[in-house]
Design a protein around this motif. Structure first.
Motif, PDB file in Angstrom:
ATOM      1  N   PHE A 474       0.819  -1.212   0.000  1.00 47.08           N
ATOM      2  CA  PHE A 474       0.000   0.000   0.000  1.00 47.08           C
ATOM      3  C   PHE A 474       0.859   1.272   0.000  1.00 47.08           C
ATOM      4  CE2 PHE A 474      -2.381  -3.320   2.325  1.00 47.08           C
ATOM      5  CZ  PHE A 474      -3.386  -3.514   1.407  1.00 47.08           C
ATOM      6  N   ARG A 475       2.088   1.145   0.506  1.00 45.33           N
ATOM      7  CA  ARG A 475       3.038   2.262   0.475  1.00 45.33           C
ATOM      8  C   ARG A 475       4.431   1.656   0.561  1.00 45.33           C
ATOM      9  NH1 ARG A 475       2.724   6.652   5.086  1.00 45.33           N
ATOM     10  NH2 ARG A 475       0.788   7.205   4.018  1.00 45.33           N
ATOM     11  N   ALA A 476       5.380   2.196  -0.226  1.00 45.72           N
ATOM     12  CA  ALA A 476       6.719   1.598  -0.317  1.00 45.72           C
ATOM     13  C   ALA A 476       7.608   1.976   0.858  1.00 45.72           C
ATOM     14  CB  ALA A 476       7.385   1.986  -1.628  1.00 45.72           C
ATOM     15  N   SER A 477       7.419   3.210   1.415  1.00 45.34           N
ATOM     16  CA  SER A 477       8.310   3.627   2.511  1.00 45.34           C
ATOM     17  C   SER A 477       7.720   4.797   3.295  1.00 45.34           C
ATOM     18  CB  SER A 477       9.681   4.021   1.957  1.00 45.34           C
ATOM     19  OG  SER A 477       9.578   5.150   1.092  1.00 45.34           O
ATOM     20  N   GLU A 532       8.119   1.315  10.096  1.00 46.40           N
ATOM     21  CA  GLU A 532       9.054   2.434  10.018  1.00 46.40           C
ATOM     22  C   GLU A 532      10.457   1.899   9.733  1.00 46.40           C
ATOM     23  OE1 GLU A 532       9.205   6.033   9.483  1.00 46.40           O
ATOM     24  OE2 GLU A 532       7.615   5.808  10.996  1.00 46.40           O
ATOM     25  N   GLY A 533      11.162   2.503   8.750  1.00 48.89           N
ATOM     26  CA  GLY A 533      12.535   2.097   8.440  1.00 48.89           C
ATOM     27  C   GLY A 533      12.626   1.087   7.318  1.00 48.89           C
ATOM     28  N   ALA A 534      11.500   0.555   6.866  1.00 45.59           N
ATOM     29  CA  ALA A 534      11.508  -0.437   5.778  1.00 45.59           C
ATOM     30  C   ALA A 534      11.229   0.256   4.444  1.00 45.59           C
ATOM     31  CB  ALA A 534      10.466  -1.515   6.028  1.00 45.59           C
ATOM     32  N   THR A 535      11.866  -0.240   3.382  1.00 42.71           N
ATOM     33  CA  THR A 535      11.598   0.238   2.026  1.00 42.71           C
ATOM     34  C   THR A 535      11.339  -0.980   1.151  1.00 42.71           C
ATOM     35  OG1 THR A 535      13.061   2.147   2.333  1.00 42.71           O
ATOM     36  CG2 THR A 535      12.494   1.541   0.057  1.00 42.71           C
ATOM     37  N   ASN A 539      15.082  -3.420   1.493  1.00 42.11           N
ATOM     38  CA  ASN A 539      15.265  -4.354   2.623  1.00 42.11           C
ATOM     39  C   ASN A 539      14.000  -5.142   2.944  1.00 42.11           C
ATOM     40  OD1 ASN A 539      13.825  -2.221   3.681  1.00 42.11           O
ATOM     41  ND2 ASN A 539      14.979  -2.113   5.617  1.00 42.11           N
ATOM     42  N   LEU A 540      12.969  -4.956   2.124  1.00 44.05           N
ATOM     43  CA  LEU A 540      11.728  -5.721   2.316  1.00 44.05           C
ATOM     44  C   LEU A 540      11.103  -5.983   0.968  1.00 44.05           C
ATOM     45  CD1 LEU A 540       9.701  -6.869   4.431  1.00 44.05           C
ATOM     46  CD2 LEU A 540       8.471  -4.702   4.234  1.00 44.05           C
ATOM     47  N   LYS A 541      10.828  -7.253   0.693  1.00 38.35           N
ATOM     48  CA  LYS A 541      10.256  -7.621  -0.604  1.00 38.35           C
ATOM     49  C   LYS A 541       8.987  -8.452  -0.393  1.00 38.35           C
ATOM     50  CE  LYS A 541      14.720  -7.781  -3.016  1.00 38.35           C
ATOM     51  NZ  LYS A 541      15.548  -7.314  -1.875  1.00 38.35           N
ATOM     52  N   GLU A 542       8.122  -8.412  -1.425  1.00 34.45           N
ATOM     53  CA  GLU A 542       6.911  -9.238  -1.380  1.00 34.45           C
ATOM     54  C   GLU A 542       7.314 -10.706  -1.292  1.00 34.45           C
ATOM     55  OE1 GLU A 542       3.646  -8.026  -4.116  1.00 34.45           O
ATOM     56  OE2 GLU A 542       5.085  -6.518  -4.805  1.00 34.45           O
ATOM     57  N   GLY A 543       6.640 -11.438  -0.420  1.00 29.91           N
ATOM     58  CA  GLY A 543       6.943 -12.856  -0.223  1.00 29.91           C
ATOM     59  C   GLY A 543       7.988 -13.111   0.856  1.00 29.91           C
ATOM     60  N   ASP A 544       8.614 -12.036   1.362  1.00 24.88           N
ATOM     61  CA  ASP A 544       9.619 -12.217   2.430  1.00 24.88           C
ATOM     62  C   ASP A 544       8.992 -12.796   3.701  1.00 24.88           C
ATOM     63  OD1 ASP A 544      11.711 -11.352   0.972  1.00 24.88           O
ATOM     64  OD2 ASP A 544      12.080  -9.491   2.094  1.00 24.88           O
ATOM     65  N   ILE A 545       9.801 -13.602   4.407  1.00 27.03           N
ATOM     66  CA  ILE A 545       9.440 -14.085   5.738  1.00 27.03           C
ATOM     67  C   ILE A 545      10.252 -13.262   6.749  1.00 27.03           C
ATOM     68  CG2 ILE A 545       9.405 -16.033   7.353  1.00 27.03           C
ATOM     69  CD1 ILE A 545       7.566 -16.443   4.982  1.00 27.03           C
ATOM     70  N   VAL A 546       9.593 -12.611   7.682  1.00 27.92           N
ATOM     71  CA  VAL A 546      10.295 -11.819   8.695  1.00 27.92           C
ATOM     72  C   VAL A 546       9.846 -12.243  10.094  1.00 27.92           C
ATOM     73  CG1 VAL A 546      10.655  -9.829   7.178  1.00 27.92           C
ATOM     74  CG2 VAL A 546       8.613  -9.947   8.599  1.00 27.92           C
TER      75      VAL A 546
END
Length: 593
Positions: A474-477, A532-535, A539-546
């Protein structure tokens, strides 16, 4: 001179304490040749001749040479009376009869009574009452138990034996060895169980014989007294009497008291010194017509005896207080009485609970039981719970949350104290059974510690594993807003996030479910998360596991203290998270112990 032993009767409500005493009294009154029974205030004196008559051939059969003058039974059965019957150094009672309904076994007040007997180290017999209620029991009124039992059929005998051994087991669980009275090998080490019936009189001969014989054998010189010295006694009750005003019922256990004597006793607000106006003993029951004429006036009383005392300024008298006939030095006697009373009360600056009780005796018992349980006491006194008691507990609570408690036995909480306790959130525990009071306190501490652990766990970072959903950016950063699936654990705002390589992703700023802000999201939920702090794309992609990033000291606490609070899915993700951390730091979050 030898005084008669003082015997208290204890037991659970409706187990037959009063019936037993009434039967003993009735047996003596019925046989006028036995010398009758002397009725005292607060006590019933059973002369030796009456005991011999009730016991019948048992005296000859056992070849006993009885020398004590009789037995003095306390008329007010129950644990309240027993704790009131105190004197310096322990219980006023030499012996106790613990009455138990053989068909019901031990009940709350039975356990209470045993705790008190333990506290005062008072020897006792167990009267297993209501044997006549056994199915198919054939009654032999007033006969010894041994005779009645021998006449029963085998089935009835076995039923009764099973009930007796149930009592033996219950006593064993409480730390006592016991056996049916006629099977005991060492009376000093085993509790004698006497099956009996207060209703039919069966077993009462053995009960009285055992009491008399054991008292004579084990008490010895304790019963030798000087009946001419100034009296020592204990206040049993403070009572209003028509035509007399406030009176005190007293057990005199040593010496002599006369009309006109100066007496010193404890009061609610200090020492009371007054002069005996009247000594009264009750008239025979069949002469009671008008309450104004219930008593005979007497000039003096010798130990052991129960007597009603009328004197000025008794309105403040304290049940359980010592009463002493003053000699020539009244001030010295006042100091002695005050010293004894103050030795029971507790007032310190240390952290501990606040204890209030209705009488000095019950206060003394409470202090002993709490001390034995290693529960510290800051302040202990007689009377209702006051605002001052709450303020004392407040001061303690600031230092120790679990000790900032007020405990009351057989007392009320005054209105201003109740208001203060609610305002300051001070726990007040009220009970009319001592062991339940201490049990309730222990339960409260256990519950508070559990709640404290839950509160401590709640502020820790919870383990969580989330997947960034494809197509839901919904928003990149600034901040990044993405849709996520909570795969395991619990996600909350303000937690840090890392990826599977232990690289920082950002901090969760907020969580929304259907456009509403929520405080947490758990396994199975799909929500929108602002980070906050993610882009997204860097450093954050669709499908990532965090994962939520738990501080090392928090992880240690979870491992050592709070593992049980983790749900199964939280525990699994926590272990997975720890493995990620230990790839680069093998000893991460390992205990130093």
């Amino acid at each position: 001179m030898i005084r008669q032993p003082i015997v208290a009767v204890l037991g659970h409500v409706d187990h037959g304490k009063t019936t037993l005493l009434d039967r003993i009294r009735g047996s003596g009154v019925a046989n006028k040749e036995a010398g009758g029974i002397t009725q005292h205030i607060g006590a019933t004196e059973i002369p030796l001749e009456t005991i011999k008559d009730i016991c019948g051939g048992l005296v000859k059969q056992l070849n006993l040479d009885l020398t004590i003058p009789g037995l003095l039974f306390i008329d007010t059965p129950g644990h309240e009376a027993f704790t009131t019957l105190r004197k310096r150094g322990g219980a006023l009672s030499d012996f106790a009869i613990l009455v138990v309904d053989i068909n019901e076994g031990f009940k709350p007040q039975t356990l209470e009574s045993i705790e008190i007997l333990k506290t005062y180290k008072t020897p006792f017999l167990l009267a297993a009452n209501k044997i006549d209620k056994t199915s198919q029991w054939v009654t032999y009124e007033n006969y010894p138990f041994a005779h009645s039992f021998s006449k029963q059929n085998k089935k009835v005998q076995q039923i009764l034996e099973n009930k007796i051994y149930n009592l033996v087991g219950q006593l064993y669980d409480l730390g006592f060895e016991s056996e049916r009275y006629d099977r005991i090998k060492k009376f000093g080490k085993q509790i004698a169980i006497v099956p009996m019936s207060g209703k039919t009189g069966e077993g009462i001969p053995e009960l009285l014989m055992l009491l008399t014989g054991l008292a004579q054998k084990f008490l010895g010189k304790k019963l030798d007294i000087d009946t001419e010295k100034p009296a020592n006694g204990t206040i049993l009750e403070v009572k209003e009497e028509i035509g007399l005003g406030t009176t005190i019922d007293v057990i005199i256990y040593e010496g002599k008291i006369k009309v006109g004597d100066t007496i010193v006793l404890g009061g609610k607000r200090g020492i009371v010194t007054t002069r005996v106006r009247s000594l009264l003993k009750p008239k025979p029951l069949d002469e009671i017509r008008d309450p104004k004429f219930r008593f005979d006036h007497i000039k003096e009383v010798h130990a052991s005896a129960g007597v009603k005392i009328s004197a000025p300024n008794l309105g403040d008298a304290l049940a359980g207080s010592p009463l002493v006939v003053a000699g020539e030095n009244v001030e010295e006697t006042e100091e002695e009485v005050e010293k004894e009373i103050e030795s029971i009360k507790v007032e310190t600056e240390k952290e501990g609970v606040v204890v209030k009780a209705d009488t000095l005796g019950s206060l003394e018992a409470l202090v002993k039981i709490f001390t034995d349980a290693k529960i510290p006491i800051r302040y202990a006194d007689v009377g209702d719970i006051t605002k001052r008691d709450i303020i004392e507990a407040e001061a303690v609570k600031e230092e120790d949350h679990f000790l900032g408690v007020v405990l009351g036995f057989n007392v009320k909480t005054l209105k201003n104290a109740e208001e203060r306790s609610q305002e300051k959130n001070i726990k007040v525990i009220l009970r009319d059974v001592i062991y339940r009071l201490i049990d309730d306190y222990k339960d409260y501490v256990e519950m508070e510690k559990a709640l404290q652990r839950i509160r401590e766990f709640d502020i820790l970072t919870k383990p969580a594993k989330i997947e960034v959903l494809r197509g839901y950016v919904f928003r990149a950063s600034k901040p990044a807003v993405v849709g996520v699936d909570i795969l395991a654990g619990t996600l909350k705002p303000k937690v840090r996030l890392i990826n599977i390589n232990d690289e920082k992703v950002g901090v969760v700023k907020g969580i929304q479910d259907r456009n509403k802000n929520i405080g947490e999201a758990t396994k199975g939920m799909q929500v929108a998360v602002s980070i906050e702090g993610a882009t997204v794309g860097k450093n954050l992609k669709e499908g990532d596991i965090v994962f939520t990033d738990i501080y090392e000291n928090e992880a240690k606490l979870i491992n050592q203290k709070y593992k049980e609070f983790l749900r199964e899915d939280e525990d699994e993700v926590f272990q997975e998270f720890v493995k990620i951390k230990r790839k680069s730091k093998p000893f991460w979050a390992k205990s130093n112990i």
